[in-house]
Design a protein around this motif. Structure first.
Motif, short mmCIF file in Angstrom:
data_model
loop_
_atom_site.label_atom_id
_atom_site.label_comp_id
_atom_site.label_asym_id
_atom_site.label_seq_id
_atom_site.Cartn_x
_atom_site.Cartn_y
_atom_site.Cartn_z
N TRP A 134 20.43 38.95 51.78
CA TRP A 134 20.34 40.22 51.05
C TRP A 134 21.25 40.16 49.82
O TRP A 134 22.39 39.70 49.89
N LEU A 135 20.75 40.63 48.69
CA LEU A 135 21.51 40.66 47.45
C LEU A 135 21.83 42.11 47.09
O LEU A 135 20.94 42.96 47.03
N ARG A 136 23.09 42.38 46.83
CA ARG A 136 23.50 43.71 46.42
C ARG A 136 23.26 43.86 44.92
O ARG A 136 23.74 43.04 44.12
N THR A 137 22.52 44.88 44.53
CA THR A 137 22.23 45.08 43.10
C THR A 137 22.59 46.50 42.68
O THR A 137 22.60 47.44 43.49
N TYR A 138 22.85 46.63 41.39
CA TYR A 138 23.27 47.91 40.80
C TYR A 138 22.34 48.20 39.63
O TYR A 138 22.56 47.74 38.50
N PRO A 139 21.28 48.98 39.89
CA PRO A 139 20.22 49.18 38.88
C PRO A 139 20.72 49.78 37.56
O PRO A 139 20.14 49.52 36.51
N HIS A 140 21.79 50.58 37.62
CA HIS A 140 22.29 51.24 36.42
C HIS A 140 23.45 50.48 35.76
O HIS A 140 24.10 51.02 34.86
N LYS A 141 23.70 49.29 36.25
CA LYS A 141 24.75 48.42 35.70
C LYS A 141 26.10 49.14 35.67
O LYS A 141 26.61 49.54 36.70
N SER A 142 26.67 49.34 34.47
CA SER A 142 28.03 49.87 34.38
C SER A 142 28.13 51.39 34.56
O SER A 142 29.23 51.92 34.71
N LEU A 143 27.01 52.11 34.56
CA LEU A 143 27.04 53.57 34.56
C LEU A 143 27.84 54.14 35.73
O LEU A 143 28.61 55.08 35.57
N TYR A 144 27.64 53.58 36.91
CA TYR A 144 28.33 54.10 38.10
C TYR A 144 29.36 53.13 38.65
O TYR A 144 29.85 53.31 39.77
N ALA A 145 29.72 52.10 37.88
CA ALA A 145 30.61 51.06 38.39
C ALA A 145 31.95 51.60 38.85
O ALA A 145 32.51 51.13 39.85
N ASP A 146 32.48 52.61 38.16
CA ASP A 146 33.78 53.15 38.52
C ASP A 146 33.74 53.90 39.85
O ASP A 146 34.77 54.09 40.48
N VAL A 147 32.57 54.30 40.25
CA VAL A 147 32.40 55.02 41.52
C VAL A 147 32.01 54.05 42.63
O VAL A 147 32.67 53.98 43.67
N THR A 148 30.94 53.28 42.43
CA THR A 148 30.46 52.38 43.48
C THR A 148 31.41 51.23 43.74
O THR A 148 31.56 50.77 44.86
N GLY A 149 32.10 50.75 42.68
CA GLY A 149 32.81 49.49 42.81
C GLY A 149 31.82 48.35 42.91
O GLY A 149 30.66 48.49 42.49
N TYR A 150 32.24 47.23 43.50
CA TYR A 150 31.34 46.09 43.66
C TYR A 150 31.43 45.56 45.09
O TYR A 150 32.39 45.82 45.82
N PHE A 151 30.39 44.81 45.50
CA PHE A 151 30.35 44.15 46.81
C PHE A 151 30.10 42.67 46.54
O PHE A 151 29.00 42.28 46.16
N SER A 152 31.15 41.87 46.71
CA SER A 152 31.10 40.47 46.32
C SER A 152 31.42 39.56 47.50
O SER A 152 32.37 39.83 48.26
N PHE A 153 30.66 38.48 47.65
CA PHE A 153 30.93 37.52 48.71
C PHE A 153 32.29 36.87 48.51
O PHE A 153 33.02 36.62 49.47
N THR A 154 32.67 36.64 47.28
CA THR A 154 33.91 35.94 46.97
C THR A 154 35.11 36.87 46.90
O THR A 154 36.20 36.54 47.38
N TYR A 155 34.93 38.05 46.31
CA TYR A 155 36.07 38.91 46.01
C TYR A 155 36.09 40.20 46.81
O TYR A 155 36.87 41.11 46.49
N GLY A 156 35.27 40.31 47.84
CA GLY A 156 35.30 41.49 48.68
C GLY A 156 34.65 42.70 48.03
O GLY A 156 33.65 42.57 47.33
#
Length: 484
Positions: free
Chosen positions: A74-96
């Protein structure tokens, strides 16, 4: 049995007991912490083996998982790119993970205890496991307006529903694209993270709630005015000294206004007029008259120094201790060592808008399982009651004057009563001032409270002021919420 054999038997028995205890501790006591370790590859791969729940804004996905053919499934994707980044954060295999991805991780990955019986049902029925979805409080139009209005300027915007505490917008700039950190191409992920983490503008920092706190400048005059009104010794028409510059006690230094000249005839000005034109000398005098205990008490009532989670942890704002008179004078106008998050300043405005009741800010409206059944929802909860309804009405009237005829006219919305306060905060030689605007609208039936911070003067540079740079941004966000 001879003594050597007996001793050997005891040693072997002790070793077996130690092995049994160690196994028990690892499997039952340390299991959760070991699973949660960032470097646990097996746990990470297991978390990718099932569909992670979506993060939703309105009816749109701000974060969603899509099926892949590689080992991660499964790949985590963010359709709106940076628009909600400050809220969602990120989900990364390497960086948590960060943001909502981290704080609501147990729901999103399906491991929460509240999903236990649903997991059992999936096992019995043979259905594929799936995490729960998280519905945010964010207003899509307000978020888009904040992102667009802030543009390439470094800063932050946060908007609240003053009646509930729901966070309607949370934007910082510069930001980043979470897709670059959630990719399954780990070399590219590492390259992107290194670039982002070394960027001196700190795009990974959520400026609305974390990081280096900001001097709030003249927006803090709302707290000073609240302390004065709550003391019972001052009314909106009370007369204050308002000279062009104020000599700080025990020094040869002077505190000036941000504009040439005094604040009124005969160096006198009313409390309301002082807020309207943002008279530094009047509020510095007022702060010294009230005393540091009164100011600190009011700041604390509004939330300074208190821990908060939205559900991401918020860095507590600060009002300093052990102030001498000159330091107190500067603190009363939001300078010296007073520091605040944009969220805290928005909370001050929201409390005034809500009749003195300050609601607890929150980002998660509800959590639903894959069948859309509600697992958990957030109810509005009072955080504090720093001021009376009467004081809130007086402050609202004063803040309306700021927008109608004072320093905040660029926040005015035709046909709508707007209450606000500008701020221009000095923070060191060689840098332009940080500029602020905070307020709410409609002033007679508040639907949104907002705080805007633009660092280092934004595009206006040395000419920047809160009214010139931050107020127009706040106006666009408020318009987006109230539908103008």
């Amino acid at each position: 049995m001879n003594a050597p054999i007996r001793r050997l038997g005891l040693v072997v028995a002790a070793m077996f007991c130690a092995l049994l205890v160690a196994t028990t501790v690892i499997q039952f006591v340390q299991a959760r912490s070991l699973d949660d370790r960032p470097g646990n590859r097996r746990t990470l791969l297991a978390s990718y083996s099932k569909e992670r729940g979506s993060i939703l804004v309105g009816g749109s996905a701000a974060a969603v998982s899509t099926k892949t053919d590689d080992q991660y499934k499964w790949l985590r994707t963010y359709p709106h790119k940076s628009l909600y980044a400050d809220v969602t954060g990120y989900f990364s295999f390497t960086y948590g993970s960060t943001g909502i991805e981290r704080s609501e991780g147990d729901f999103l990955n399906g491991s929460s205890d509240k999903l236990f019986y649903r997991r059992l049902t999936d096992i019995v029925t043979g259905q594929s496991a799936q995490g729960a979805s998280v519905q945010l409080t964010i207003n899509a139009k307000a978020q888009e307006a904040a992102r667009k209005a802030l543009g390439n300027q470094k800063g932050a915007v946060v908007a609240l529903d003053p009646k509930t505490g729901a966070i309607l917008a949370m934007v910082t700039s510069p930001s980043y694209d979470p897709n670059k950190l959630s990719s399954h191409n780990l070399d590219q992920v590492q390259q992107s993270f290194t670039q982002l983490s070394k960027d001196p503008d700190q795009p990974l920092l959520n400026r609305t709630i974390n990081g280096n706190l900001y001097p709030p400048g003249s927006t803090f005059k709302l707290v000073t005015a609240a302390a004065a009104l709550e003391s019972g010794s001052y009314q909106t028409g009370s007369t204050l000294p308002g000279p062009a510059k104020l000599r700080l006690p025990g020094t040869d230094s002077y505190l000036p206004n941000d504009f040439p000249g005094n604040c009124g005839a005969n160096d006198k000005v009313s409390l309301k007029r002082a807020l309207t034109i943002s008279c530094n000398t009047a509020f510095a005098s007022l702060g010294m008259k009230l005393g540091q205990d009164e100011l600190r008490s009011m700041a604390t009532k509004f939330g300074f120094g208190k821990s908060l989670s939205v559900p991401m942890p918020v860095t507590p704002s600060v009002f300093p201790n052990d102030l001498n008179k000159p330091q107190l004078a500067q603190s009363a106008i939001g300078q010296y060592d007073v520091r605040a998050t944009p969220l805290q300043i928005a909370m001050v405005s929201a409390a005034i808008a809500n009749g003195g009741k300050e609601m607890t800010p929150y980002l998660v409206q509800s959590v639903r399982d894959k069948n859309l059944d509600v697992i958990q929802s957030t109810d509005a909860k009072e955080f504090a009651n720093p001021i009376s309804d009467g004081t809130a009405k007086d402050l609202t009237n004063m803040m309306e004057s700021v927008v109608s005829e004072g320093t905040g006219t660029n926040a005015a919305i035709p046909g709508i009563k707007v209450a606000g306060k500008t701020g221009t905060a000095e923070h060191g030689a060689g840098r332009n001032a940080d500029v602020w605007f905070t307020g709410f609208a409609p002033a007679d039936n508040p639907k949104v409270a907002v705080a805007v911070l633009v660092e280092n003067g934004g595009t206006a540079g040395q000419e920047a002021s809160g009214g010139l740079v931050a107020a127009p941004i706040a106006k666009q966000v408020m318009e987006a919420v109230i539908g103008k």
